[in-house]
Design an enzyme around this catalytic site. Sequence first.
Site, PDB file in Angstrom:
ATOM      1  N   LYS A   1       0.812  -1.226   0.000  1.00  0.00           N
ATOM      2  CA  LYS A   1       0.000   0.000   0.000  1.00  0.00           C
ATOM      3  C   LYS A   1       0.836   1.262   0.000  1.00  0.00           C
ATOM      4  CE  LYS A   1      -3.544  -0.363  -0.427  1.00  0.00           C
ATOM      5  NZ  LYS A   1      -4.197  -0.618  -1.748  1.00  0.00           N
ATOM      6  N   THR A   2       1.944   1.225  -0.729  1.00  0.00           N
ATOM      7  CA  THR A   2       2.766   2.431  -0.873  1.00  0.00           C
ATOM      8  C   THR A   2       2.919   2.838  -2.337  1.00  0.00           C
ATOM      9  OG1 THR A   2       4.795   1.104  -0.944  1.00  0.00           O
ATOM     10  CG2 THR A   2       4.104   1.949   1.214  1.00  0.00           C
TER      11      THR A   2
ATOM     12  N   TYR B   1     -12.049   6.461  -0.137  1.00  0.00           N
ATOM     13  CA  TYR B   1     -12.675   6.039   1.110  1.00  0.00           C
ATOM     14  C   TYR B   1     -12.643   7.215   2.079  1.00  0.00           C
ATOM     15  CZ  TYR B   1      -7.720   4.725   1.288  1.00  0.00           C
ATOM     16  OH  TYR B   1      -6.363   4.703   1.144  1.00  0.00           O
TER      17      TYR B   1
ATOM     18  N   SER C   1      -4.651   2.810   4.749  1.00  0.00           N
ATOM     19  CA  SER C   1      -4.886   2.305   3.397  1.00  0.00           C
ATOM     20  C   SER C   1      -4.982   0.774   3.402  1.00  0.00           C
ATOM     21  CB  SER C   1      -3.761   2.758   2.465  1.00  0.00           C
ATOM     22  OG  SER C   1      -3.956   2.275   1.159  1.00  0.00           O
TER      23      SER C   1
ATOM     24  N   LYS D   1      -7.449  -0.172  -7.383  1.00  0.00           N
ATOM     25  CA  LYS D   1      -6.461   0.892  -7.206  1.00  0.00           C
ATOM     26  C   LYS D   1      -7.121   2.258  -7.391  1.00  0.00           C
ATOM     27  CE  LYS D   1      -3.449  -2.342  -6.680  1.00  0.00           C
ATOM     28  NZ  LYS D   1      -2.935  -2.647  -5.330  1.00  0.00           N
ATOM     29  N   GLY D   2      -6.719   3.184  -6.541  1.00  0.00           N
ATOM     30  CA  GLY D   2      -7.284   4.532  -6.624  1.00  0.00           C
ATOM     31  C   GLY D   2      -8.665   4.635  -5.999  1.00  0.00           C
ATOM     32  N   ARG D   3      -9.003   3.652  -5.178  1.00  0.00           N
ATOM     33  CA  ARG D   3     -10.310   3.642  -4.526  1.00  0.00           C
ATOM     34  C   ARG D   3     -10.408   4.817  -3.540  1.00  0.00           C
ATOM     35  NH1 ARG D   3      -9.776  -0.842  -2.411  1.00  0.00           N
ATOM     36  NH2 ARG D   3     -10.778  -2.176  -3.965  1.00  0.00           N
TER      37      ARG D   3
ATOM     38  N   THR E   1       3.502   0.165  -4.905  1.00  0.00           N
ATOM     39  CA  THR E   1       4.354  -0.824  -5.582  1.00  0.00           C
ATOM     40  C   THR E   1       3.723  -1.339  -6.875  1.00  0.00           C
ATOM     41  OG1 THR E   1       3.417  -2.571  -4.170  1.00  0.00           O
ATOM     42  CG2 THR E   1       5.486  -1.557  -3.459  1.00  0.00           C
ATOM     43  N   THR E   2       2.399  -1.455  -6.896  1.00  0.00           N
ATOM     44  CA  THR E   2       1.751  -1.935  -8.127  1.00  0.00           C
ATOM     45  C   THR E   2       1.889  -0.910  -9.243  1.00  0.00           C
ATOM     46  OG1 THR E   2       0.165  -3.214  -6.819  1.00  0.00           O
ATOM     47  CG2 THR E   2      -0.404  -2.791  -9.114  1.00  0.00           C
TER      48      THR E   2
END
Length: 909
Positions: free
Chosen positions: A640-641, A862, A737, A858-860, A643-644
Amino acid sequence: MTNFKMNIDKLRLPLLGKEATIKRKKNCMTQCLRNWIPTRLFPHRISNLKILILAVLIVVLIIIPIYYYRLSQFDLKYININYSTRPTPNIRCSMINGPRLPQNHDHKTEARLRSDPKVLVFVETMYSKLGKDIAELLVHTRIKYKIEVAGKSVPVLTSLDKGKYGVIVFENLNKYLQMDKWNRELLDKYCREYFVGIIGFINPSEETLVGAELKGFPIFIHTNIQLKDAALNAASQILRLTRPGETVWGPLPGDDWTIFQANHSTYEPLEWAHKIDDYGHEGLMKTPLTTIVQDHGLFDNIQRVIFGSGLKFWLHRLLFLDSLSYLSHGQLSLSLERKFLIDIDDIFVGDKGTRIKPEDVSAMLSTQRRIQNMVPGFKFNLGFSGKYYQHGNPDEDKGDDLILENIDEFRWFSHMWNHQQPHLYDNLTQLIDDMNLNKNFAKEKGIPFDSGYSVSPHHSGVYPAHELLYTAWKRVWNIRVTSTEEYPHLRPARLRRGFIHRNIMVLPRQTCGLFTHTIYIDKYPGGRDKLDESIQGGELFQTIVYNPINIFMTHMSNYGNDRLALYTFESVIKFLQCWTNIKLSSDTPLQLAESYFKLYPEETDPIWGNPCDDPKHQKIWSKNKSCDSLPKFLVIGPQKTGTTALYTFLSIHPSIASNLPSTETFEEIQFFNANNYYKGLDWYMNFFPVDVNSSRYMFEKSATYFDGDLVPKRVHALLPHTKLVTILISPAKRAYSWYQHIKAHGDTIANNYSFHQVITAGDTAPKPLRELRNRCLNPGKYSQHLERWLTYFPPQQLHIIDGEILKSNPIEVMDELQKFLKITPQFNYTGHLRYDEKKKFYCQVLNGERTKCLGKSKGRHYPPMEEKSLKLLQRYYLSHNTALVKLLKRIGMRNVPQWLQDDLTDSPT
């Protein structure tokens, strides 16, 4: 016929083209012939010249024809001429069959010990010879230690109310004597309060001292003396491993010994020796000189042992270990029990003329009986390759038969049927078929095949692991134990360890200085003196002393010819009895393996090394594998930093390629930190297929690597030169996150507890809740995890990306990353990344127009984090963030990330 000898009064005849050499003097030969020739045939005086002529005629007309008639009965190519004298064990000491002197083998005391069983070693430099010898000995015996360079401030000696070290060792005692007052008082106080002893060595010096007083102590030294004939003080309470009562005769190594003369009752000799040519009146030896002295602590309440020479002398290694045991009140004692097994590889394998004959088998049985009197339960362990049964000359074939007539006298294990190295098989069926041939041979000959133990020829396929071998072993033989000298490397031997793979226990195997080609004593490298040196206090002796469980590798050829293995092992066992209190016993390989991993449970997990970093490993590694396919860099996370996103951007690069996807974890292999690691190196490398036509830069991304306890060590073992890429964002933001991520994926705990409830959960909370709390909080302790990585990798191999800049300006980040990776020519990302207003981050540009963004997860968006949770996390991470700033500056990172500055500024006091 092998080893055929013909000697006539030590006259050696020409054999196979070698010139005859006459060992006797001419007058001896003539006199012998005079006595031999009947005087009635030659009543007149015969001249010496005529006698010699007659001798030549006898040789030519009688003896040589007989010799060649005998020779004609055998094939010439099977003859090996051995001019040497076969060695026999000659170890003698009064203690082998005599009574043992009473000794205290337990150094444990009534003292309330408050120190750890660890040694603090002060060395002159990190490269000094004696310091390295001490460290190697501690490694070999698995004693924990810490090295400090003398002259600096004394390190922290306590932790809370407990001492960190049980014994202090000074490579050079002068460094202790010359300490400044503050450090000396600090160290001495620690020794008194925690009952910690000191071991010191007097280092050689160019200046010869005579009657010089050790600073502050009532003891005097004489230096640079040559000594001989060392013996021990049998009354010393230090002796535990070492057995007194004998003398090491002859000159001692080195001409720089120090001897001690004490002037106080606190001192007691531990070892004595004599000066070279030290004789008094009427040829009597003078009073022996003290070479190691024990200080009982009566002078200043600190116990010490001071050595007058280093560890070049083998006996000092034993006495050093005994001193550690004594001064640590038994905390650093080695067990006196040793398990001992001798494998004989290559039974039935060998060239004609080098194999064992009936008399060799008889010698094996006789030696085995003698060893059994010294080693309870001992039997030679024979490894067979059935294909080569009855492949010798007639005498050697009889040797094969005699072995089988005595099947029950030995232990047995399977080799390969044809002695082929398993890593050369790329077909499991063929490998299994060959193993079954050997199994059928065993059934036919009545050889036991249920030992659960096997050894691979040349240790091929064991390590580096060839998965086909482990599979075939299980299916055919139900193997549970094997051994190898190759894990983690052949040399240095002191670092050999065990591991378990595919439920097969792999034990470290030891060498004894004998190999397939060392079959004659006069051909032994360095001669008999070199072999005896190994036996009598040298490498072989020390191997048994240092290792509680010993499996030795030998070969069938070592038991024929000059029978060097029989000589070697009977000799070393006797020498151990003379000089140690070690109790040798033997057992089955399975029982040895169970004992080994009970002693060393930490060795259960393997550490996969890089086969291409060891030429020996490359030779026993499958030819269809290549290290060129291994990744050149890793993206290690944390989760959650971003990496994807980084993975996606790297995949755009034409010169960079990633691993094949996993069916379970998609783009992440998760090899180094999960159960996948136990699947072995072959499994990992299947994700990186070899492409000889490609020169692309391979990488792997697994975000869970960052905070894995074992991951840095495992990565370094396999990929010591790889580069590491990590992304850091605010740890509080990362924790939130992660919570939202798994909540969106339907995690039950996350959907039943608020984020604040998760991060404030106590240690009495339900286990699933505690596990979620830890996964939210622990990865954010960045400095702690980075320090672990920096233990194994230099800062030059680590690249830290600011996650906020990756999100706002990925093109700049990718340019810097390419420079770090030294990829040329650099790829221009400008036309390939575009900001997506909907996703609120950069996406890949396709066909110059539309963009391809990351997945739906990704980019959700909340809800923002609650203020109370943010403040709590800023306070929780304050010390970790402060440590991170110091770490970043230490490794040369010029700019501290803005998010880090903000977290520190906004953190409540």
